[in-house]
Design an enzyme around this catalytic site. Structure first.
Site, PDB file in Angstrom:
ATOM      1  N   GLU A   1       0.968  -1.242   0.027  1.00 57.04           N
ATOM      2  CA  GLU A   1       0.057  -0.024   0.062  1.00 57.04           C
ATOM      3  C   GLU A   1       0.920   1.425  -0.009  1.00 57.04           C
ATOM      4  O   GLU A   1       1.948   1.309   0.728  1.00 57.04           O
ATOM      5  CB  GLU A   1      -0.935   0.021   1.352  1.00 57.04           C
TER       6      GLU A   1
ATOM      7  N   HIS B   1      -3.622  -2.823  -8.488  1.00 55.04           N
ATOM      8  CA  HIS B   1      -4.824  -3.579  -7.735  1.00 55.04           C
ATOM      9  C   HIS B   1      -6.100  -3.802  -8.669  1.00 55.04           C
ATOM     10  O   HIS B   1      -6.676  -4.739  -8.931  1.00 55.04           O
ATOM     11  CB  HIS B   1      -5.297  -2.705  -6.659  1.00 55.04           C
TER      12      HIS B   1
ATOM     13  N   ASP C   1      -6.894   1.624  -8.155  1.00 53.88           N
ATOM     14  CA  ASP C   1      -5.732   1.924  -7.799  1.00 53.88           C
ATOM     15  C   ASP C   1      -4.591   1.047  -8.278  1.00 53.88           C
ATOM     16  O   ASP C   1      -4.638   0.043  -8.713  1.00 53.88           O
ATOM     17  CB  ASP C   1      -5.478   2.093  -6.169  1.00 53.88           C
TER      18      ASP C   1
END
Length: 198
Positions: A129, A171, A181
């Site tokens: 992330e 993603h 994303d």
């Protein structure tokens, strides 16, 4: 007796010094344990709650095939709070901070983080992330790109994942996802150059 105490004090043999030495040794042991809790040496261990990932023993249980790149749609600290909240049912292996590229490891690579929204991809990937929002490219700093690329290169090298766009994916490329994303402002060409030159 006072004279003996004075000599002991002068030579650093007072009991408080011994306690301080013991505290230092314990602190060093604690740091050593923390270092062993990270798979990537430049990461800080900030564990997600165990209710937000599946314990495993990868690669013995399943192979590594992908690194999946995410953008949090949250701040760095809020993302940590979410991954540590048992009611959220989400996590990633790593979180990269925008301002300086600092990396938190939140789930061990051997375990299965819940980041892709697709169980098969979760079981065969490492999720990274990145702090920020898909429509705010100012979050994608030089430090973030550089540190994330070093991390991705390390993950690929350690697990035999090819360093190409078939195996380092966004993603949005996960089958069945409704996520976009890392979004249109993520510079894939730059990122892959950094990964391959790491």
């Amino acid at each position: 007796m006072l004279r003996t105490g004075a000599i002991a004090a002068a030579s650093g043999l007072w009991l408080p010094a011994g306690r301080a030495d013991a505290r230092d040794r314990e602190r060093q042991k604690s740091l050593k344990r923390q270092e062993q809790d990270v798979d990537y040496p430049l990461a800080e261990y900030v564990p997600a709650t165990p209710y937000n990932y599946t314990r495993s023993n990868r690669p013995a249980t399943c192979s590594f095939e992908y690194v999946i790149i995410h953008v949090t749609q949250e701040t760095y600290q809020n993302t940590i709070d979410i991954f540590q909240d048992a009611s959220k049912k989400v996590s990633a292996h790593y979180l990269v901070r925008s301002a300086d590229g600092h990396i938190a490891q939140m789930v061990r690579e051997k375990d299965i983080a819940w980041h892709a929204g697709n169980w098969d991809y979760n079981t065969h990937s490492v999720g990274i992330e990145h702090e920020g929002w898909v429509d705010q490219p100012s979050y994608f700093t030089d430090a973030m790109y550089e540190q994330s690329a070093l991390l991705t290169a390390s993950v690929c090298a350690r697990h035999g994942i090819p360093k190409d766009r078939d195996h380092i994916i966004g993603h949005y490329q996960v089958p069945g996802t409704d996520h976009t994303d890392p979004g249109p402002y993520w510079d894939w060409s730059r990122y892959m150059d950094l990964v391959n030159s790491a």
